[in-house]
Design an enzyme around this catalytic site. Structure first.
Site, PDB file in Angstrom:
ATOM      1  N   ASP A   1     -93.655  -3.239 113.503  1.00  0.00           N
ATOM      2  CA  ASP A   1     -94.712  -2.855 112.575  1.00  0.00           C
ATOM      3  C   ASP A   1     -94.580  -3.384 111.150  1.00  0.00           C
ATOM      4  O   ASP A   1     -95.376  -3.025 110.281  1.00  0.00           O
ATOM      5  CB  ASP A   1     -94.892  -1.326 112.549  1.00  0.00           C
ATOM      6  CG  ASP A   1     -93.735  -0.590 111.891  1.00  0.00           C
ATOM      7  OD1 ASP A   1     -92.798  -1.241 111.423  1.00  0.00           O
ATOM      8  OD2 ASP A   1     -93.785   0.645 111.849  1.00  0.00           O
TER       9      ASP A   1
ATOM     10  N   CYS B   1    -110.931  19.074 121.133  1.00  0.00           N
ATOM     11  CA  CYS B   1    -109.729  19.549 120.447  1.00  0.00           C
ATOM     12  C   CYS B   1    -109.653  18.973 119.041  1.00  0.00           C
ATOM     13  O   CYS B   1    -109.912  17.793 118.820  1.00  0.00           O
ATOM     14  CB  CYS B   1    -108.483  19.146 121.238  1.00  0.00           C
ATOM     15  SG  CYS B   1    -106.925  19.611 120.440  1.00  0.00           S
TER      16      CYS B   1
ATOM     17  N   CYS C   1    -104.783  18.636 115.750  1.00  0.00           N
ATOM     18  CA  CYS C   1    -104.086  17.780 114.789  1.00  0.00           C
ATOM     19  C   CYS C   1    -104.756  17.819 113.431  1.00  0.00           C
ATOM     20  O   CYS C   1    -104.082  17.817 112.391  1.00  0.00           O
ATOM     21  CB  CYS C   1    -104.001  16.352 115.312  1.00  0.00           C
ATOM     22  SG  CYS C   1    -105.604  15.552 115.616  1.00  0.00           S
TER      23      CYS C   1
ATOM     24  N   CYS D   1    -101.993  12.048 102.648  1.00  0.00           N
ATOM     25  CA  CYS D   1    -101.054  12.262 103.746  1.00  0.00           C
ATOM     26  C   CYS D   1     -99.633  12.446 103.210  1.00  0.00           C
ATOM     27  O   CYS D   1     -99.165  11.670 102.372  1.00  0.00           O
ATOM     28  CB  CYS D   1    -101.117  11.057 104.686  1.00  0.00           C
ATOM     29  SG  CYS D   1     -99.911  11.114 106.024  1.00  0.00           S
TER      30      CYS D   1
ATOM     31  N   CYS E   1     -99.286  16.839 112.300  1.00  0.00           N
ATOM     32  CA  CYS E   1    -100.410  16.455 113.168  1.00  0.00           C
ATOM     33  C   CYS E   1     -99.920  15.960 114.522  1.00  0.00           C
ATOM     34  O   CYS E   1    -100.569  16.186 115.547  1.00  0.00           O
ATOM     35  CB  CYS E   1    -101.288  15.409 112.483  1.00  0.00           C
ATOM     36  SG  CYS E   1    -100.502  13.818 112.165  1.00  0.00           S
TER      37      CYS E   1
ATOM     38  N   CYS F   1    -100.313  18.213 118.726  1.00  0.00           N
ATOM     39  CA  CYS F   1    -101.079  17.651 119.843  1.00  0.00           C
ATOM     40  C   CYS F   1    -100.736  18.330 121.169  1.00  0.00           C
ATOM     41  O   CYS F   1     -99.568  18.350 121.576  1.00  0.00           O
ATOM     42  CB  CYS F   1    -100.809  16.152 119.951  1.00  0.00           C
ATOM     43  SG  CYS F   1    -101.727  15.357 121.302  1.00  0.00           S
TER      44      CYS F   1
END
Length: 385
Positions: A132, A189, A192, A212, A242, A246
């Site tokens: 990444d 849903c 999150c 964030c 978050c 889940c």
């Protein structure tokens, strides 16, 4: 005869990857427009590098024109305990699950390079290996390849590994049969979204990184904006709220590779001990760990936010000791933390304010003194009832 793709999958599993799928460089046509909107709205904050190579991020073939197939790989880093439990221990700091062990960049890069060497020989074609740090949109590509889908928190969700997958990719110059994409299983849903302490999601599938906690404690180089400090709690590097919320995590299993497991000393480290770290101590504690990238000063900034939120007057010493730190960023957050824990003690250190030259630190002093409890204490010290 075993197909080349089957051999690829078997080899990838042998190298330590938990899941491998294949997609094409044309599989994410909607990505460029979404990225442009994200950048235009300023949701990337200080992450200027997202602007610099945005064209390559949105269109894989612009990064490497020879690419014909993209091999997407995932490594499970699922925790072996509740990642939210540490939030109740206000004398300790919470480090995001992915950063509690060895740096995944180093661990996965070795596996990718080893797999890449084998694939180059097996396929006879050129390739590029990416993790990444490269301008690759791993999550849309992983969804297109069928590793999972991008959930409403914008992260990848897997039916087998929940929200706990590290991603890597190999761009190959040979065409490989692509896998089918995974459909979205989020339904109605919104667990999150509701779990985010700072309301960083303006809408499902959209993230304002500026709000964030992961961005604020890692990418953000300056003071933590005052409006978010209390909500950060004792999260000192990243945030898993978050991800941990889940429901698909109920199918996930803990990471099986030792190198991706948490170090005991980083599960919920003591804030008082962390606050004493100098640069050498910081480097030693976080050797081969992702936290080292933020540097000692930004990390201590985060620690001081947690100290200020702790409600533990016993940690006031740690904050007071950092009022004279060589880093202005640290001094500023030390003022804020001490104003929260022991205002009278901060008043006793007011001489430091008079010697302070940094505008950011002075702003914290003025902000602290504007609080009624500190203002009254100052007046009583000079004989005003």
């Amino acid at each position: 005869m075993t197909s080349l793709k089957t051999q690829l999958i078997e080899r990838a599993k042998a190298e330590g990857f938990d899941v491998v799928r294949v997609t094409t460089p044309q599989a994410i046509p909607e990505a460029p427009a979404r990225l442009r909107q994200f950048l235009a709205e300023g949701f990337h904050g200080e992450m200027g590098w997202m602007h610099e190579r945005s064209e390559q991020r949105g269109a894989p073939a612009t990064l490497w024109p020879e690419v014909r197939s993209i091999i997407m790989l995932g490594v499970n880093y699922g925790p072996d305990s509740d990642p939210m439990a540490g939030l109740q221990d206000r004398a300790g700091g919470v480090i995001s699950v992915y950063a509690q062990g060895d740096d995944y960049h180093d661990v996965i890069k070795k596996r990718l390079k080893s797999l890449g060497r084998w694939w180059g020989e097996a396929s006879g074609a050129p390739l590029k290996v990416f993790i990444d740090t490269a301008p690759v949109m791993e999550k849309p590509l992983a969804a297109a390849a069928g590793l999972g889908w991008q959930g409403k928190h914008t992260n990848l969700v897997s039916r087998d590994f929940g929200s706990w997958l590290f991603l890597g990719s190999i761009y190959s110059a040979v065409a490989i049969e692509p896998d089918a994409p995974e459909r979205d299983h989020c339904g109605s849903c919104r667990a999150c979204l509701d779990a985010c302490p700072t309301a960083a999601f303006p809408a499902p599938y959209r993230l304002d990184a500026r709000r964030c906690i992961s961005y604020l404690t890692i990418e953000n180089k300056g003071p933590i904006p005052a409006e978010f400090r209390e909500a950060i709690g004792n999260r000192i590097y990243g945030c898993d709220d978050c991800l941990a919320a889940c429901p698909w995590n109920k199918f996930a299993v803990a990471a099986r590779e030792h190198k991706l497991k948490a170090r005991a000393e980083l599960r919920v480290p003591r804030l008082a001990e962390l606050a004493r770290l100098d640069d050498a101590g910081f480097r030693a504690l976080f050797a081969k760990n992702p936290v080292k990238r933020v540097g000692r000063d930004r990390f201590i900034r985060n620690v001081l936010i947690a100290i200020g939120n702790s409600g533990d007057v016993g940690l006031a010493d740690a904050a007071e000791n950092l009022l004279g730190d060589t880093s202005a960023l640290v001094r500023a957050m030390a003022v804020w933390a001490l104003s929260r824990l022991d205002p009278a003690r901060l008043v006793g250190q007011a001489w430091r304010r008079d010697l302070e030259a940094d505008a950011g630190v002075l702003e914290e002093w003025h902000g602290a003194e504007a609080q009624p409890r500190i203002h009254l204490t100052v007046q009583s010290r000079v004989g005003v009832p």
